[in-house]
Design an enzyme around this catalytic site. Sequence first.
Site, PDB file in Angstrom:
ATOM      1  N   HIS A  19      -7.731   8.052   5.183  1.00  0.00           N
ATOM      2  CA  HIS A  19      -8.679   8.097   6.314  1.00  0.00           C
ATOM      3  C   HIS A  19      -8.353   9.531   6.967  1.00  0.00           C
ATOM      4  CE1 HIS A  19      -5.400   7.503   9.316  1.00  0.00           C
ATOM      5  NE2 HIS A  19      -4.941   6.594   8.212  1.00  0.00           N
ATOM      6  N   CYS A  53      -0.465   4.739   5.603  1.00  0.00           N
ATOM      7  CA  CYS A  53      -1.708   5.395   5.042  1.00  0.00           C
ATOM      8  C   CYS A  53      -1.615   6.694   4.538  1.00  0.00           C
ATOM      9  CB  CYS A  53      -2.794   5.093   6.169  1.00  0.00           C
ATOM     10  SG  CYS A  53      -3.111   3.144   6.295  1.00  0.00           S
TER      11      CYS A  53
END
Length: 266
Positions: A177, A193
């Site tokens: 992301h 992440c």
Amino acid sequence: MTFSKALNRRSFGALLLASSAAACAPRVPDSAPVVPQVNWLPEYGPLRDAGYDLPAIPLQYTEGVNRRMEGIYTGEAPAGSIDVDPYAKFLYHVKFDGTATRYPVGVGRQGRTLSGLATIQLKKAWPGWTPTANMLRTEPEVYGSFRGGIPGGLRSPLGARALYIYRNGRDTYYRVHGTNDLDSIGNSGSAGCIRMFNQDIIHLFNNVSLPMTINIRSESESMRVDPEYYNRGRELPPKIVDPEDLLGAEAIANDKKPDLTQLAFN
């Protein structure tokens, strides 16, 4: 799975030299108007997306290899896949013509990174974010104030785009992301992440076809295929955000809903 060392040092070096040369120009007469100095690379300039004006990425964050590059891919990942090296802090989008786009990334702190093969089954523009139960349990001081989640927009920690990683048909809750935390790119600072500059995740998002295989290298794999950049970067402490910055009345008032009909193709 990496670019060859010759390409790292020569071809990518040539790209850097070429981009630097493009920024140069013959000496102009003293009477010529002063041209404002641009403090960012062309691929990291200001970007209009979903009704937002995304700022440029200052040069200090894209020095050396910490920037998007194209080159010949000599690794083992199949064409049409994504290969992530969390130790070298690079993500490779492997193409069918034998080349790859290499992006710098921020990854999880030690012990917080997914590894092995998985599948990207979903992608979203300007996604909302909610901390996982594990994040709330292990780091309540970091994530506790945000247990109710944050809608998609400028306040969302997932930034401009997100690719959702699944394994065996189930959501792993790991994402690739965007981020506004520029210091984290090239370092280890997330809860697991994979973070990218917003300009880079938009570029990758626009070139990803679903479903797509993603491989996240183990430590031994990273040492074998890309020893030159093994353990690039540093480990960062958890960043504690003042809840008022994301949940306060002023922050909410200044964060309009994204217009998903006006997406950029960076």
